[in-house]
Design an enzyme around this catalytic site. Structure first.
Site, PDB file in Angstrom:
ATOM      1  CE  LYS A  44      90.389  81.306  43.111  1.00 42.89           C
ATOM      2  NZ  LYS A  44      90.698  79.853  43.010  1.00 42.89           N
TER       3      LYS A  44
HETATM    4  N1  PMP Z   1      93.574  81.372  49.841  1.00 32.69           N
HETATM    5  C1  PMP Z   1      92.401  81.997  49.759  1.00 32.69           C
HETATM    6  C2  PMP Z   1      92.102  83.086  50.727  1.00 32.69           C
HETATM    7  C3  PMP Z   1      91.458  81.616  48.788  1.00 32.69           C
HETATM    8  O1  PMP Z   1      90.282  82.247  48.695  1.00 32.69           O
HETATM    9  C4  PMP Z   1      91.780  80.556  47.911  1.00 32.69           C
HETATM   10  C5  PMP Z   1      90.806  80.117  46.859  1.00 32.69           C
HETATM   11  N2  PMP Z   1      89.695  79.432  47.308  1.00 32.69           N
HETATM   12  C6  PMP Z   1      93.009  79.923  48.051  1.00 32.69           C
HETATM   13  C7  PMP Z   1      93.893  80.364  49.022  1.00 32.69           C
HETATM   14  C8  PMP Z   1      93.402  78.747  47.210  1.00 32.69           C
HETATM   15  O2  PMP Z   1      93.739  79.088  45.897  1.00 32.69           O
HETATM   16  P1  PMP Z   1      93.481  78.077  44.719  1.00 32.69           P
HETATM   17  O3  PMP Z   1      91.994  78.028  44.483  1.00 32.69           O
HETATM   18  O4  PMP Z   1      94.207  78.679  43.554  1.00 32.69           O
HETATM   19  O5  PMP Z   1      93.996  76.742  45.092  1.00 32.69           O
END
Ligand code: PMP
Length: 326
Positions: A44
């Site tokens: 992120k």
């Molecule tokens: N894995 C983790 C540990 C996250 O914090 C997030 C984001 N909320 C994601 C995956 C998913 O990523 P995205 O928001 O880009 O879909």
């Protein structure tokens, strides 16, 4: 190795790592994009940096302005780092079902954390909606709005996607990852499919999310939960996801995810969070379906450090009937 400039200059350009045991077990190359090596510790950081830059470019965020966000944690952590470097106060709304480690980190980083009751998105007191309202009320403040701000997807279209393409030399058959906002999946897959349209994109979903059904049936209806995963799964199709060409979805249950992260910890030396476990299980499923000789890329989103009271707590697992050894 090139020199990097400051925190922002250190975001991205993460290595692509061959997952040795999974590759050997499937006869495929299973490669993980090491997003946990970003300076704030997760995938992120990219979205946080791109969203702040977009708000600066549009003029919405002026010097000393406040950045407000609703986040399950990692986006808040990324934003808190970026805000510290650029001199913006940061206010984070977070649902109360998230790990206490994330709240503690955000406090340490100097963000103002507002933990609010966990309620569905349709409720006006949902953490995302509270964040949006607060930013509206506050002068010189912006709502990062990671779910529907496509600067999030752009981060992965402009950085993660091109990096994966370069690191594999274009030799990639499939890309799979789980979705919270969808920024990672949408941005990476858009870039890759523009380079070669037959690269297969597979969404990995935990239980208790609507995205598996959305991809496989067209209807975003929830599957039964719950899941102990954090930061992934969604009850709705975000603006970041809309219009993304997704070929397939797989659903991974918590037991498989737990066995995966403990196997990686005990036999391979890795210490991953739950979404990485889901991503690796999905990569194995895709590799098995494609058969030996293919290359499947996924995302190693964060480490296990933030989940010591949950995923890495034997009592927490036992209470939920989850077993590290299967
Ligand atoms: N894995 C983790 C540990 C996250 O914090 C997030 C984001 N909320 C994601 C995956 C998913 O990523 P995205 O928001 O880009 O879909």
């Amino acid at each position: 190795m090139e020199m990097r400039n400051g925190f922002a200059g250190s975001v991205g350009n993460t290595p692509l790592i061959r997952m040795a045991a999974l590759s050997e077990a499937t006869g495929c190359e299973i490669l993980g994009k090491a997003e946990f090596l970003n300076p704030g510790g997760s995938v992120k950081d990219r979205a946080a940096l791109w969203m702040v830059r977009e708000h600066e470019k549009s003029g919405a965020l002026e010097p000393g302005g406040t950045v407000v966000e609703g986040t399950a944690g990692n986006t808040g952590i990324g934003l808190a780092h970026v805000c510290n470097e650029r001199g913006y106060p940061c206010v984070i709304y977070m649902p109360d079902n998230q790990s206490p480690e994330k709240v503690a980190i955000l406090n340490t980083l100097g963000a103002e954390v507002r933990v609010v009751p966990t309620v569905p998105y349709r409720d006006e007191m949902n953490y995302q909606k509270q964040a949006g309202r607060y930013a509206d009320e506050l002068p010189n403040a912006v709502w990062a709005n990671q779910f529907d701000n496509v600067a999030n997807r752009l981060a992965h279209y402009e950085s993660t996607g091109p990096e994966i393409w370069a690191e594999t030399g274009g030799a990639i058959d499939a890309f799979t990852c789980s979705v919270g906002t969808g920024g990672t999946l949408a941005g990476v897959s858009r870039y890759l499919k523009e380079r070669r349209s037959n690269i297969e994109v597979v969404l990995a979903d935990p239980h208790g999310s609507a995205l598996y059904n959305w991809v496989t049936t067209g209807e975003a209806t929830m599957t039964p939960g719950p899941s102990i995963t954090e930061g992934i799964g969604n009850s709705r199709v975000t603006d970041n996801l809309v219009g993304t060409d997704i070929d397939d979805a797989v659903q991974i249950n918590d037991q498989r995810m737990v066995e995966m992260v403990y196997g990686q910890l005990r036999q391979q030396g890795w210490f991953f969070g739950s979404s990485t476990g889901i991503n690796l299980c999905a990569a194995v499923d895709v590799a098995k379906r494609l058969g030996p000789g293919h290359t499947v890329v996924t995302v190693l989103t964060d480490t296990g450090h933030k989940y010591q009271s949950s995923l890495y707590n034997p009592e927490f697992l036992a209470e939920r009937g989850l077993r590290p050894d299967g």
